[in-house]
Design an enzyme around this catalytic site. Sequence first.
Site, PDB file in Angstrom:
ATOM      1  N   ASN A 166      21.431  -3.883 -14.924  1.00 31.76           N
ATOM      2  CA  ASN A 166      22.395  -4.310 -13.904  1.00 31.76           C
ATOM      3  C   ASN A 166      23.774  -3.745 -14.268  1.00 31.76           C
ATOM      4  O   ASN A 166      24.318  -4.069 -15.323  1.00 31.76           O
ATOM      5  CB  ASN A 166      22.407  -5.843 -13.868  1.00 31.76           C
ATOM      6  N   GLU A 221      20.387  -6.832  -5.350  1.00 32.34           N
ATOM      7  CA  GLU A 221      20.463  -8.297  -5.234  1.00 32.34           C
ATOM      8  C   GLU A 221      21.392  -8.614  -4.082  1.00 32.34           C
ATOM      9  O   GLU A 221      22.450  -7.991  -3.936  1.00 32.34           O
ATOM     10  CB  GLU A 221      21.043  -8.901  -6.514  1.00 32.34           C
ATOM     11  N   HIS A 260      18.363 -13.002 -16.011  1.00 28.14           N
ATOM     12  CA  HIS A 260      19.618 -13.759 -16.068  1.00 28.14           C
ATOM     13  C   HIS A 260      19.844 -14.333 -17.464  1.00 28.14           C
ATOM     14  O   HIS A 260      19.015 -15.082 -17.969  1.00 28.14           O
ATOM     15  CB  HIS A 260      19.689 -14.899 -15.044  1.00 28.14           C
TER      16      HIS A 260
END
Length: 247
Positions: free
Chosen positions: A7, A70, A191
Amino acid sequence: MTKLGVNVDHVATLRQARRTYEPDPVTAASLADLGGADIITIHLREDRRHIHERDLKLLRQTVFTKLNLEMSVADEIVELALAEQPAQVTFVPEKREEVTTEGGLDVVSQAKVLGPLIKRFREKNITVSLFIDPEARQIQASRDAGAEFVELHTGAFANATTEAQQLDMLEKLRSGAGLSRELGLRVNAGHGLTYKNVGPIVEKIGAEELHIGHSIISRAVFVGIKKAVEEMKELIYKHSIMAKTGG
Ligand code: PXP
């Protein structure tokens, strides 16, 4: 083997801190690709706090592995995503005031919105994943809504402060992954994963993809800072000599 989605939002956060052109998340994605990233993940937030349309458009043209976007269910973002057609979208909950995505998506209460949306994406051959807490009713609702993947939220595991809590969360993720597969869903996770806590997740969850951002970008600052300072020192030294000798 579990694939790694990197990410690069946090690179864009640094850029937006000065509203300038550097560091560019598109360059970060190319370097992540060189490092072996299997997927590049970005979150185009409604408030554009980090990733902008320009990044999405350029990454769409330059990522040859897999681009995972996302996104919230906001109309404007949905239209942009359908126009750009990333390989995969992951629906996440989004609140303006949050620092990062907090809980998982409440698929149970949003089923009426998500079902038709998922259909629109799947009709365009875009893989759909739902970012959820590892709860049976959310997993069931994700399957009913027509998702192909769920991304199990590893935040509670990452934030656990005792070993017992961590083991408990790991077990919840493990059984959530099992139930998802039984129902025919494919399983991703992410996450809050770090160099220290990724091990048990890889071993126990057997996710197809892990999406990791903050920890990788944080480490990149430290593994690169020495060289960056050396390069600036060299430049200053060179120009100091030039100033003394008249160029
Ligand atoms: N997966 C999802 C759905 C996310 O929203 C995020 C944060 O953008 C991540 C993974 C990556 O989280 P982290 O930056 O903590 O590694």
